[in-house]
Design an enzyme around this catalytic site. Structure first.
Site, PDB file in Angstrom:
ATOM      1  N   ASP A 120      -4.525   3.867 -12.200  1.00 40.51           N
ATOM      2  CA  ASP A 120      -5.852   4.630 -12.475  1.00 40.51           C
ATOM      3  C   ASP A 120      -6.319   3.565 -13.492  1.00 40.51           C
ATOM      4  O   ASP A 120      -7.661   3.318 -13.707  1.00 40.51           O
ATOM      5  CB  ASP A 120      -5.733   5.807 -12.905  1.00 40.51           C
ATOM      6  CG  ASP A 120      -5.643   6.770 -11.834  1.00 40.51           C
ATOM      7  OD1 ASP A 120      -5.811   6.421 -10.545  1.00 40.51           O
ATOM      8  OD2 ASP A 120      -5.500   8.053 -12.111  1.00 40.51           O
ATOM      9  N   GLU A 174      -4.049  -3.904  -6.812  1.00 41.40           N
ATOM     10  CA  GLU A 174      -3.976  -2.495  -7.457  1.00 41.40           C
ATOM     11  C   GLU A 174      -4.729  -1.596  -6.380  1.00 41.40           C
ATOM     12  O   GLU A 174      -5.381  -0.864  -6.729  1.00 41.40           O
ATOM     13  CB  GLU A 174      -4.698  -2.629  -8.755  1.00 41.40           C
ATOM     14  CG  GLU A 174      -3.911  -3.481  -9.946  1.00 41.40           C
ATOM     15  CD  GLU A 174      -4.115  -3.344 -11.216  1.00 41.40           C
ATOM     16  OE1 GLU A 174      -4.690  -2.181 -11.536  1.00 41.40           O
ATOM     17  OE2 GLU A 174      -3.779  -4.191 -11.899  1.00 41.40           O
ATOM     18  N   GLY A 175      -4.361  -1.802  -4.998  1.00 42.35           N
ATOM     19  CA  GLY A 175      -4.785  -0.918  -4.334  1.00 42.35           C
ATOM     20  C   GLY A 175      -5.830  -1.780  -3.330  1.00 42.35           C
ATOM     21  O   GLY A 175      -6.748  -2.002  -3.999  1.00 42.35           O
ATOM     22  N   GLY A 193     -24.366 -27.383   0.062  1.00 44.03           N
ATOM     23  CA  GLY A 193     -23.218 -28.253   0.254  1.00 44.03           C
ATOM     24  C   GLY A 193     -22.353 -28.382  -1.059  1.00 44.03           C
ATOM     25  O   GLY A 193     -21.201 -28.316  -0.944  1.00 44.03           O
ATOM     26  N   GLY A 220      -5.396   0.729 -14.438  1.00 46.64           N
ATOM     27  CA  GLY A 220      -5.579  -0.633 -14.270  1.00 46.64           C
ATOM     28  C   GLY A 220      -6.715  -1.026 -13.246  1.00 46.64           C
ATOM     29  O   GLY A 220      -7.381  -2.208 -13.507  1.00 46.64           O
ATOM     30  N   SER A 239       0.975  -1.463   0.107  1.00 46.61           N
ATOM     31  CA  SER A 239       0.073  -0.035   0.199  1.00 46.61           C
ATOM     32  C   SER A 239       1.039   1.282  -0.158  1.00 46.61           C
ATOM     33  O   SER A 239       0.539   2.266  -0.675  1.00 46.61           O
ATOM     34  CB  SER A 239      -0.778   0.031   1.259  1.00 46.61           C
ATOM     35  OG  SER A 239      -1.820  -1.301   1.271  1.00 46.61           O
ATOM     36  N   GLN A 295     -38.455 -17.927  -1.353  1.00 47.47           N
ATOM     37  CA  GLN A 295     -38.197 -16.442  -1.124  1.00 47.47           C
ATOM     38  C   GLN A 295     -36.981 -15.902  -0.715  1.00 47.47           C
ATOM     39  O   GLN A 295     -36.185 -15.092  -1.303  1.00 47.47           O
ATOM     40  CB  GLN A 295     -39.352 -15.554  -0.504  1.00 47.47           C
ATOM     41  CG  GLN A 295     -39.500 -14.257  -0.611  1.00 47.47           C
ATOM     42  CD  GLN A 295     -40.618 -13.659   0.211  1.00 47.47           C
ATOM     43  OE1 GLN A 295     -40.614 -13.766   1.432  1.00 47.47           O
ATOM     44  NE2 GLN A 295     -41.341 -12.504  -0.579  1.00 47.47           N
TER      45      GLN A 295
HETATM   46  C1  LIG Z   1      -2.079 -12.308  -6.425  1.00 46.77           C
HETATM   47  C2  LIG Z   1      -1.395 -11.027  -6.274  1.00 46.77           C
HETATM   48  C3  LIG Z   1      -0.898 -10.289  -7.725  1.00 46.77           C
HETATM   49  C4  LIG Z   1      -0.332  -9.167  -7.415  1.00 46.77           C
HETATM   50  N1  LIG Z   1       0.148  -8.526  -8.547  1.00 46.77           N
HETATM   51  C5  LIG Z   1       1.018  -7.436  -8.486  1.00 46.77           C
HETATM   52  C6  LIG Z   1       1.752  -7.079  -9.635  1.00 46.77           C
HETATM   53  O1  LIG Z   1       1.505  -7.487 -10.799  1.00 46.77           O
HETATM   54  N2  LIG Z   1       2.444  -6.102  -9.522  1.00 46.77           N
HETATM   55  C7  LIG Z   1       2.593  -5.364  -8.335  1.00 46.77           C
HETATM   56  O2  LIG Z   1       3.431  -4.299  -8.365  1.00 46.77           O
HETATM   57  N3  LIG Z   1       2.116  -5.710  -7.088  1.00 46.77           N
HETATM   58  C8  LIG Z   1       1.033  -6.890  -7.149  1.00 46.77           C
HETATM   59  N4  LIG Z   1       0.456  -7.549  -6.119  1.00 46.77           N
HETATM   60  C9  LIG Z   1       0.768  -6.545  -4.858  1.00 46.77           C
HETATM   61  C10 LIG Z   1      -0.664  -5.928  -4.349  1.00 46.77           C
HETATM   62  O3  LIG Z   1      -0.776  -4.761  -4.919  1.00 46.77           O
HETATM   63  C11 LIG Z   1      -0.388  -5.575  -2.921  1.00 46.77           C
HETATM   64  O4  LIG Z   1      -0.202  -6.784  -2.268  1.00 46.77           O
HETATM   65  C12 LIG Z   1      -1.336  -4.862  -2.272  1.00 46.77           C
HETATM   66  O5  LIG Z   1      -1.155  -3.274  -2.672  1.00 46.77           O
HETATM   67  C13 LIG Z   1      -1.311  -4.756  -0.645  1.00 46.77           C
HETATM   68  O6  LIG Z   1       0.083  -4.460  -0.350  1.00 46.77           O
HETATM   69  P1  LIG Z   1       0.408  -5.356   0.570  1.00 46.77           P
HETATM   70  O7  LIG Z   1       0.278  -6.831   0.442  1.00 46.77           O
HETATM   71  O8  LIG Z   1       2.122  -5.100   1.317  1.00 46.77           O
HETATM   72  O9  LIG Z   1      -0.325  -4.972   2.074  1.00 46.77           O
HETATM   73  P2  LIG Z   1      -0.176  -3.897   2.991  1.00 46.77           P
HETATM   74  O10 LIG Z   1       0.071  -2.549   2.390  1.00 46.77           O
HETATM   75  O11 LIG Z   1       0.862  -4.268   4.212  1.00 46.77           O
HETATM   76  O12 LIG Z   1      -1.569  -3.796   3.739  1.00 46.77           O
HETATM   77  C14 LIG Z   1      -2.157  -4.525   5.093  1.00 46.77           C
HETATM   78  C15 LIG Z   1      -3.386  -4.110   5.223  1.00 46.77           C
HETATM   79  O13 LIG Z   1      -3.392  -2.808   5.907  1.00 46.77           O
HETATM   80  C16 LIG Z   1      -4.217  -2.163   5.012  1.00 46.77           C
HETATM   81  N5  LIG Z   1      -3.508  -0.538   5.102  1.00 46.77           N
HETATM   82  C17 LIG Z   1      -2.288  -0.432   4.615  1.00 46.77           C
HETATM   83  N6  LIG Z   1      -2.110   0.975   4.631  1.00 46.77           N
HETATM   84  C18 LIG Z   1      -3.165   1.644   5.157  1.00 46.77           C
HETATM   85  C19 LIG Z   1      -3.475   2.859   5.272  1.00 46.77           C
HETATM   86  N7  LIG Z   1      -2.868   3.999   4.944  1.00 46.77           N
HETATM   87  N8  LIG Z   1      -4.746   3.080   5.561  1.00 46.77           N
HETATM   88  C20 LIG Z   1      -5.585   2.001   5.749  1.00 46.77           C
HETATM   89  N9  LIG Z   1      -5.410   0.738   5.631  1.00 46.77           N
HETATM   90  C21 LIG Z   1      -4.031   0.483   5.129  1.00 46.77           C
HETATM   91  C22 LIG Z   1      -4.373  -2.509   3.857  1.00 46.77           C
HETATM   92  O14 LIG Z   1      -5.645  -2.258   3.210  1.00 46.77           O
HETATM   93  C23 LIG Z   1      -4.372  -3.983   4.183  1.00 46.77           C
HETATM   94  O15 LIG Z   1      -5.690  -4.203   4.896  1.00 46.77           O
HETATM   95  C24 LIG Z   1      -0.109  -8.551  -6.340  1.00 46.77           C
HETATM   96  C25 LIG Z   1      -0.622  -9.216  -5.109  1.00 46.77           C
HETATM   97  C26 LIG Z   1      -1.106 -10.387  -5.094  1.00 46.77           C
HETATM   98  C27 LIG Z   1      -1.465 -11.214  -3.857  1.00 46.77           C
END
Ligand SMILES: Cc1cc2nc3c(=O)[nH]c(=O)nc-3n(C[C@H](O)[C@H](O)[C@H](O)COP(=O)(O)OP(=O)(O)OC[C@H]3O[C@@H](n4cnc5c(N)ncnc54)[C@H](O)[C@@H]3O)c2cc1C
Lengths: 259, 381
Positions: free
Chosen positions: B240, B363-364, B340, B242, B132, B279
């Site tokens: 954006d 992507e965020g 199930g 993406g 992030s 329903q």
């Molecule tokens: C299958 C897969 C494919 C991916 N593909 C790519 C790719 O092609 N290229 C690439 O560059 N990346 C890729 N990623 C990485 C992905 O974009 C990141 O995992 C994602 O942005 C989250 O970062 P992080 O895993 O470090 O989580 P963290 O940033 O550590 O976040 C952990 C938690 O804390 C929360 N958090 C963090 N900061 C804040 C804040 N300021 N305010 C509120 N909440 C917050 C987050 O929402 C999350 O719930 C991929 C990830 C996966 C799992």
């Protein structure tokens, strides 16, 4: 080699067909329209002939209302070079012979070496047009085509048609009419480029007058359409297995007369 | 306001749907089970023009608009979310930035083969400590004559092992903070570019998610995308776009699961009637259909704004947030409708459920989308 492909736009196979209030047509609201699948084999084969010979022109033709343009545009997206739309309210009640006369007139104007139809349209399953058009033109016609090969000089064609248990291979002079059977080929999807390029290709609108014909009243008209009666529910034979088998055999023999 | 697609966009939908139903759907369960990258169908997507949809014809693309891209993505994702993410990354995160920021020479060399499907590309922004917090980059690129020497680590790179080139975000000037981040296009096989690991995942199992290691990897300066220091701008503008793609992927996952649920509700009987007559089952289906339609409209609106060359970042964040939350809810309920049997692999919905989760993360994350949206509401306040 110029190849003409007459196509028909028909309801999607998934359509729940409903008979319209006047019982002479089907309810057209909400229908998704497609190119009749046998006609897609025809378009594909025409494109393959052109590709194989390295030159030529594929012209898609259809008779019908405005919506038919969509089907023609799909042919253009697949790769046809241009299209002709016979779009004239005078043809609204056209029977197969009237349609055949219009298509034969288009073919006379265009003078292709080959006209490839589908073996029948999947809506009314008449399968009459290829033969009627060939008759009007005095051309040979070959139905249920599974394979074809045009002589290098473009003067004749060898075509295999499906018959019970085998293939019947004919030799015919060109020009001629073919009617495609399933299995002739696997139609391509239009590519994105093909779709984007389709709008730049020509769809020429023709009226009956442009073809030098005046549609006559149809000799064939739909008297009435009827829905099939709903299928009776199935029957579950329960109880002791031996008894049930005996009952099943009896029912198959005496009631269904299936065995 | 028009809410109908053009005839051309409908044709693109029909093409993508036919391809997805005939060639993707039949292999989706198997490639998920075996975690196998579907090279053959990816090549077919290239031949059909789906891998570089919006790139102009001069560079091998079709010049389609963003709305067409959404429509095609939805149809592919309905059949298989792994295919959809491969498509999305290649289109939005590789081809688009290389087209937008690349020189003519770079476009010929590093774009054209990636549009046609001969090669595929990827986007390496995330690092172990920079998810992030994406600007917290530590991969270093030090200029040495006409090369950069790159050292560092990237994680979670979609299509990382299968790609022929990666956009790699690096610090070229650490003193400048995020103003010192630049993008290098690093080709696979470059000495010092290693792929030590491919992750085992919950979902999207046919898409490879790889780790990259750079050890004194020498990259020609000719492979820098845009000027030094443009990295974050390139990352943000790519993301954006993406997000529109991921919103469409999430939408497709939701719609695919919903279609399976409707079909099942017609067939499965309990208490003497099809379960669709109860329903409470109808309630679930109605909620799903409504949310999916809303997600579709938000996603198409973001795409239409992009096509109209208007600001679309906030609209894309809203679409991505709503569509991914919808995907999670709809796939959860689709399993519920199946009872199930929904929990069993023979019925496809459990795969849709596993695939949906990632759309709330990459992507965020959903939390980050909310930050983006709130920031646009409140301005700098
Ligand atoms: C299958 C897969 C494919 C991916 N593909 C790519 C790719 O092609 N290229 C690439 O560059 N990346 C890729 N990623 C990485 C992905 O974009 C990141 O995992 C994602 O942005 C989250 O970062 P992080 O895993 O470090 O989580 P963290 O940033 O550590 O976040 C952990 C938690 O804390 C929360 N958090 C963090 N900061 C804040 C804040 N300021 N305010 C509120 N909440 C917050 C987050 O929402 C999350 O719930 C991929 C990830 C996966 C799992």
């Amino acid at each position: 080699m110029k190849i003409l492909v007459p196509i028909k736009q028909v309801p999607d196979t998934a359509t729940q067909v409903r008979v319209a209030a006047d019982a002479r047509a089907i309810e057209s609201a909400g229908i998704t329209w497609i190119i009749s699948p046998y006609d897609e084999f025809a378009v594909e084969e025409a494109l393959r002939i052109k590709e194989k010979r390295g030159q030529g022109e594929v012209v898609a033709v259809s008779l019908g209302p405005d919506r038919v343009k969509e089907a023609l545009r799909s042919c253009l997206a697949m790769g046809a070079d241009r299209a002709i739309h016979v779009n004239d309210p005078a043809f609204a009640d056209a029977d197969t012979l009237t349609t055949a006369r219009a298509l034969a007139a288009v073919i006379k104007q265009e003078a292709p070496q080959l006209a490839i139809f589908g073996r029948q349209a999947i809506d009314d399953d008449m399968g009459a047009l290829p033969a009627q058009v060939a008759e009007l033109l005095g051309w040979p016609s070959l139905y249920w085509i599974m394979e074809e090969a045009i002589a290098a000089d473009g003067a004749s064609i060898r075509a295999g048609r499906q018959v019970e248990g085998g293939l019947e291979v004919f030799e015919a002079s060109l020009p001629c009419v073919l009617a495609a059977q399933k299995g002739l080929n696997e139609p391509r999807y239009p590519t994105l480029k093909g779709i984007m390029g389709a709008k730049k290709k020509e769809i020429k609108d023709l009226k009956a007058a442009d073809l030098g014909i005046a549609p006559e009243p149809p000799q064939l008209s739909v008297a009435r359409l009827e829905s099939l009666p709903p299928r009776p529910p199935g029957r579950v034979i329960g109880g002791d297995v031996h008894e049930a088998v005996r009952e099943l055999v009896r029912a198959l023999r005496e009631e269904a007369k299936a065995i | 306001m028009h809410v109908e697609l053009t005839e051309e966009q409908e044709m693109i939908r029909a093409m993508a749907r036919e391809f997805a139903d005939k060639e993707v759907r039949p292999i989706a369960a198997e490639i998920d089970r075996d975690a196998r990258f579907p090279r053959e169908t990816v090549r077919r997507m290239g031949a059909l023009g789906l891998l570089g949809m919006t790139i102009p014809p001069a560079y091998g693309g079709s010049g389609a608009d963003a709305v067409s891209y959404v429509v095609a993505m939805e149809e592919i994702a309905k059949a298989c979310a792994s295919h959809a993410v491969i498509l999305s990354v290649n289109n939005s995160l590789y081809c688009e930035p290389v087209y937008k920021y690349g020189s003519e020479e770079q476009r010929q060399r590093l774009l054209v083969p990636f549009v046609t499907g001969e090669k595929i590309g990827c986007f390496a922004l995330t690092e172990p400590q920079a998810g992030s917090d994406a600007t917290n980059q530590t991969t270093l690129a030090v200029r040495a004559g006409d090369h950069y020497v790159v050292n560092g680590r990237k994680v979670f790179v979609t299509s990382g092992r299968e790609s022929s080139a990666a956009l790699v975000f690096c610090q070229t000037d650490r003193g400048q903070g995020h103003g010192g981040i630049s993008v290098l296009i690093i080709e696979s096989g470059t000495p010092g570019f290693l792929v030590p690991k491919v992750e085992e995942k919950l979902g999207l199992r046919a898409s490879d998610t790889a780790e990259f290691l750079f050890e004194d990897c020498r990259v020609p300066v000719a492979n820098r995308l845009g000027d030094e220091g443009l990295g974050i701008k390139i990352a943000m503008s790519s993301l954006d776009s993406g997000r529109i793609g991921i919103a469409a992927q999430a939408l497709g996952i939701a719609a695919g699961a919903y279609e399976l649920a409707v079909a099942y509700a017609r067939e499965r009987r309990s208490f003497g009637v099809p379960i669709g007559q109860h329903q409470m089952v109808q309630w679930m289906l109605a909620d799903m259909a409504t949310a999916i339609d809303a997600a579709r409209l938000l996603t198409l609106r973001a795409a239409a704004l992009k096509d109209a060359k208007k600001p679309f970042g906030t609209a894309a964040a809203m679409a991505k947030l709503f569509a991914s939350e919808t995907a999670m809810k709809a796939t959860t309920d689709a399993i519920q409708v199946h009872g199930g049997y929904g929990y069993i692999k023979d019925f496809q919905v459990e795969r849709y459920f596993r695939d949906a989760k990632i759309t709330q993360i990459y992507e965020g994350t959903s939390q980050i989308q909310k930050l983006v949206i709130a920031r646009s509401l409140l301005g700098g306040a």
